[in-house]
Design an enzyme around this catalytic site. Structure first.
Site, mmCIF file in Angstrom:
data_model
loop_
_atom_site.group_PDB
_atom_site.id
_atom_site.type_symbol
_atom_site.label_atom_id
_atom_site.label_comp_id
_atom_site.label_asym_id
_atom_site.label_seq_id
_atom_site.Cartn_x
_atom_site.Cartn_y
_atom_site.Cartn_z
ATOM 1 N N ARG A 33 0.804 -1.236 0.000
ATOM 2 C CA ARG A 33 0.000 0.000 0.000
ATOM 3 C C ARG A 33 0.835 1.284 0.000
ATOM 4 O O ARG A 33 0.362 2.326 0.465
ATOM 5 C CB ARG A 33 -0.997 0.024 1.162
ATOM 6 C CG ARG A 33 -2.041 -1.074 1.098
ATOM 7 C CD ARG A 33 -3.061 -0.753 0.034
ATOM 8 N NE ARG A 33 -4.000 -1.862 -0.132
ATOM 9 C CZ ARG A 33 -5.305 -1.779 0.073
ATOM 10 N NH1 ARG A 33 -5.838 -0.657 0.449
ATOM 11 N NH2 ARG A 33 -6.079 -2.809 -0.129
ATOM 12 N N ARG A 43 -2.892 6.387 0.049
ATOM 13 C CA ARG A 43 -3.272 7.557 0.829
ATOM 14 C C ARG A 43 -2.239 8.079 1.821
ATOM 15 O O ARG A 43 -2.439 9.155 2.384
ATOM 16 C CB ARG A 43 -4.612 7.295 1.523
ATOM 17 C CG ARG A 43 -5.755 7.280 0.509
ATOM 18 C CD ARG A 43 -7.055 6.858 1.139
ATOM 19 N NE ARG A 43 -6.972 5.477 1.592
ATOM 20 C CZ ARG A 43 -7.945 4.833 2.229
ATOM 21 N NH1 ARG A 43 -9.069 5.464 2.513
ATOM 22 N NH2 ARG A 43 -7.793 3.582 2.577
ATOM 23 N N ARG A 74 -6.280 12.159 -6.228
ATOM 24 C CA ARG A 74 -7.502 11.388 -5.998
ATOM 25 C C ARG A 74 -8.705 12.315 -5.811
ATOM 26 O O ARG A 74 -9.793 12.033 -6.316
ATOM 27 C CB ARG A 74 -7.235 10.525 -4.760
ATOM 28 C CG ARG A 74 -8.321 9.684 -4.249
ATOM 29 C CD ARG A 74 -8.552 8.469 -5.101
ATOM 30 N NE ARG A 74 -9.533 7.659 -4.405
ATOM 31 C CZ ARG A 74 -10.795 8.006 -4.253
ATOM 32 N NH1 ARG A 74 -11.244 9.119 -4.787
ATOM 33 N NH2 ARG A 74 -11.629 7.243 -3.569
ATOM 34 N N ASP A 112 -6.208 -2.723 -8.223
ATOM 35 C CA ASP A 112 -6.863 -3.385 -7.095
ATOM 36 C C ASP A 112 -7.073 -4.850 -7.446
ATOM 37 O O ASP A 112 -7.195 -5.199 -8.629
ATOM 38 C CB ASP A 112 -8.212 -2.730 -6.764
ATOM 39 C CG ASP A 112 -8.599 -3.035 -5.331
ATOM 40 O OD1 ASP A 112 -8.257 -2.250 -4.439
ATOM 41 O OD2 ASP A 112 -9.209 -4.101 -5.099
ATOM 42 N N TYR A 155 -14.854 -12.219 -1.919
ATOM 43 C CA TYR A 155 -15.556 -11.013 -2.370
ATOM 44 C C TYR A 155 -16.690 -11.356 -3.344
ATOM 45 O O TYR A 155 -17.749 -10.730 -3.332
ATOM 46 C CB TYR A 155 -14.592 -10.028 -3.042
ATOM 47 C CG TYR A 155 -13.761 -9.245 -2.056
ATOM 48 C CD1 TYR A 155 -14.313 -8.205 -1.323
ATOM 49 C CD2 TYR A 155 -12.427 -9.551 -1.854
ATOM 50 C CE1 TYR A 155 -13.554 -7.491 -0.413
ATOM 51 C CE2 TYR A 155 -11.656 -8.843 -0.946
ATOM 52 C CZ TYR A 155 -12.226 -7.814 -0.222
ATOM 53 O OH TYR A 155 -11.482 -7.113 0.684
HETATM 54 O O1 1CP Z 1 0.529 0.382 -3.129
HETATM 55 C C1 1CP Z 1 -0.083 -0.658 -3.331
HETATM 56 O O2 1CP Z 1 -0.023 -1.624 -2.555
HETATM 57 C C2 1CP Z 1 -0.841 -0.786 -4.635
HETATM 58 C C3 1CP Z 1 -2.219 -0.555 -4.571
HETATM 59 C C4 1CP Z 1 -3.240 -1.559 -4.032
HETATM 60 C C5 1CP Z 1 -3.173 -2.932 -3.751
HETATM 61 C C6 1CP Z 1 -1.976 -3.851 -3.790
HETATM 62 C C7 1CP Z 1 -4.563 -1.150 -3.802
HETATM 63 C C8 1CP Z 1 -5.079 0.221 -3.969
HETATM 64 N N1 1CP Z 1 -5.314 -2.274 -3.472
HETATM 65 C C9 1CP Z 1 -4.483 -3.358 -3.408
HETATM 66 C C10 1CP Z 1 -4.844 -4.747 -3.112
HETATM 67 C C11 1CP Z 1 -6.081 -5.032 -2.355
HETATM 68 N N2 1CP Z 1 -7.329 -4.488 -2.519
HETATM 69 C C12 1CP Z 1 -6.186 -6.043 -1.354
HETATM 70 C C13 1CP Z 1 -5.067 -6.947 -0.963
HETATM 71 C C14 1CP Z 1 -4.089 -6.288 -0.090
HETATM 72 C C15 1CP Z 1 -4.516 -6.062 1.329
HETATM 73 O O3 1CP Z 1 -4.828 -7.045 2.001
HETATM 74 O O4 1CP Z 1 -4.479 -4.902 1.738
HETATM 75 C C16 1CP Z 1 -7.510 -6.047 -0.879
HETATM 76 C C17 1CP Z 1 -8.099 -6.938 0.197
HETATM 77 C C18 1CP Z 1 -8.226 -5.066 -1.622
HETATM 78 C C19 1CP Z 1 -9.662 -4.730 -1.519
HETATM 79 C C20 1CP Z 1 -9.859 -3.311 -1.179
HETATM 80 N N3 1CP Z 1 -9.649 -2.271 -2.046
HETATM 81 C C21 1CP Z 1 -10.199 -2.765 0.071
HETATM 82 C C22 1CP Z 1 -10.408 -3.582 1.339
HETATM 83 C C23 1CP Z 1 -11.836 -3.600 1.738
HETATM 84 C C24 1CP Z 1 -12.160 -4.654 2.748
HETATM 85 O O5 1CP Z 1 -12.757 -5.640 2.333
HETATM 86 O O6 1CP Z 1 -11.823 -4.491 3.929
HETATM 87 C C25 1CP Z 1 -10.257 -1.372 -0.072
HETATM 88 C C26 1CP Z 1 -10.636 -0.344 0.966
HETATM 89 C C27 1CP Z 1 -9.869 -1.074 -1.413
HETATM 90 C C28 1CP Z 1 -9.709 0.267 -2.028
HETATM 91 C C29 1CP Z 1 -8.326 0.671 -2.306
HETATM 92 N N4 1CP Z 1 -7.446 -0.054 -3.089
HETATM 93 C C30 1CP Z 1 -6.266 0.624 -3.187
HETATM 94 C C31 1CP Z 1 -6.383 1.847 -2.420
HETATM 95 C C32 1CP Z 1 -5.326 2.894 -2.306
HETATM 96 C C33 1CP Z 1 -7.676 1.851 -1.877
HETATM 97 C C34 1CP Z 1 -8.280 2.959 -1.017
HETATM 98 C C35 1CP Z 1 -9.302 3.681 -1.776
HETATM 99 C C36 1CP Z 1 -9.011 5.131 -2.109
HETATM 100 O O7 1CP Z 1 -7.927 5.607 -2.434
HETATM 101 O O8 1CP Z 1 -10.010 5.842 -2.070
#
Ligand code: 1CP
Length: 342
Positions: free
Chosen positions: A26, A30, A39, A76, A154
């Site tokens: 991540r 953010r 964003r 994502d 999911y």
């Molecule tokens: O920097 C990085 O790591 C690259 C960006 C990245 C990655 C690897 C994002 C951007 N998402 C992911 C993978 C991801 N997405 C995972 C696996 C990693 C982990 O366990 O953290 C999962 C479970 C998701 C699903 C997801 N996408 C969630 C989780 C929701 C839940 O079920 O609890 C959320 C909140 C997102 C949105 C998201 N994806 C990425 C960002 C920066 C965000 C936040 C949204 C935003 O910027 O508004």
């Protein structure tokens, strides 16, 4: 393309290096003010993911700002269910939601899979191409996908969950259907990762974020065989498997044909080394909340972790960095690793 700082790839291949490489799950997101302002100017998260030059820009932000040893492509894991026929929405401050989910055998039959699904994700491959081009071989680019079980959860639940009881229920009540769905997700994921590799990523990570909700027997039956297929199909680049909360499955994970095992923060380095041996390449695993501590404490804990893993180690957190982590503390973490000498 020749990669100038290939520390991550050398460690993934089992070579000894002068210091461990460092990147953060991540890191593209953010924690960075540049990310938050870009964003805020857009219609939403999906616009960023689906616009290749913007996804590339965000992937490069932590490279410039933090000086990490690898970039990860901004995307994502949920693009896979969407490509298979279940679109997602990203609801501000709440997270993902799927208006349609998998409820029946017919729903599974109707899914798009394999190359046909991978064909839908041209915007990801384009973002990879732009990012690799702009990196100019400075550091490697990491590609990623969700593990089949995490994607399955999911697709069945329709959102995140505390218990994932609907998805787990399907494993217990309809095991044959569950295997059908898992097989379709796996076939798609393999094609998707191959296309990302063809577009230019040098290494891939498979995120099994919800591994820890399964029982050991369920993990062995429904998760490990599909991870095994992915590890065996992806031979062109190293594969990192990160199964969060799956300490109980360490022995099975150790047998996977993957280059690197990602560890969450619940796994003490000495326990991991005891189970995996000293030669297994591992990644992790400082508690992301440690980055709220003072600079001195972060430096001390990071050095202690590196010493305990004693080589064959890629430094990372035990899960994604939290959005409100002070940027200075993230930099302290990264710089501690970069100044370290074995
Ligand atoms: O920097 C990085 O790591 C690259 C960006 C990245 C990655 C690897 C994002 C951007 N998402 C992911 C993978 C991801 N997405 C995972 C696996 C990693 C982990 O366990 O953290 C999962 C479970 C998701 C699903 C997801 N996408 C969630 C989780 C929701 C839940 O079920 O609890 C959320 C909140 C997102 C949105 C998201 N994806 C990425 C960002 C920066 C965000 C936040 C949204 C935003 O910027 O508004």
């Amino acid at each position: 393309m020749k990669i100038h700082n290939d520390l991550l790839l050398r460690v993934a291949r089992g070579e000894k290096t002068e210091r461990p490489p460092v990147w953060l799950m991540r890191q593209a997101g953010r924690i960075l003010p540049q990310y938050r302002s870009l964003r805020a100017s857009l219609s939403g998260f999906k616009e960023l993911v689906e616009t290749p030059h913007l996804a590339a820009e965000v992937s490069l932000q932590p490279v410039d700002e933090l000086g990490v040893d690898a970039a990860i492509i901004f995307s994502d894991i949920l693009v896979i269910p969407e490509a298979m026929g279940l679109p997602y929405e990203m609801i501000e401050k709440k997270g993902p939601n799927f208006p349609r989910t998998i409820q029946s055998s017919l729903d599974i039959q109707n899914l798009i899979e394999g190359e046909n699904a991978a064909d839908e994700l041209g915007y990801v491959y384009k973002a990879v191409e732009i990012t690799v081009n702009e990196l100019q071989g400075k550091i490697p680019l990491i590609g990623f996908a969700g593990a089949p079980w995490t994607i399955f959860s999911y697709m069945v639940e329709g959102s995140g969950s505390k218990t994932f009881s609907k998805a787990k229920k399907l494993l217990y009540k309809e095991p044959a259907l569950a295997h059908q769905l898992m097989a379709k997700i796996t076939a798609t994921t393999i094609q998707y990762l191959k296309r990302k590799i063809a577009a230019g990523v040098s290494i891939v990570q498979v995120f099994d974020s919800w591994a820890g909700v399964l029982s050991p027997a369920q993990y062995e039956t429904f998760a490990i065989p599909y991870l095994k297929q992915i590890c065996e199909a992806i031979t062109a680049v190293p594969v990192i498997v990160f199964a969060r909360g799956a300490w109980f499955a360490m022995e099975n994970i150790n047998q996977l044909d993957c280059a690197v095992i990602g560890l969450d923060w619940n796994t003490p380095p000495e326990v991991a080394r005891g189970e995996l041996g000293n030669q297994r390449v591992v990644q992790g695993n400082l508690d992301p909340c440690f980055l709220y501590a003072s600079g001195e404490e972060i430096t001390a804990a990071t050095k202690e972790m590196i010493r305990k893993f004693a080589g064959h180690h890629i430094v990372n957190l035990g899960h994604g960095v939290y959005p409100d982590t002070p940027l200075e503390n993230v930099k302290t973490f990264v710089n501690t690793v970069k100044e370290f000498k074995y």
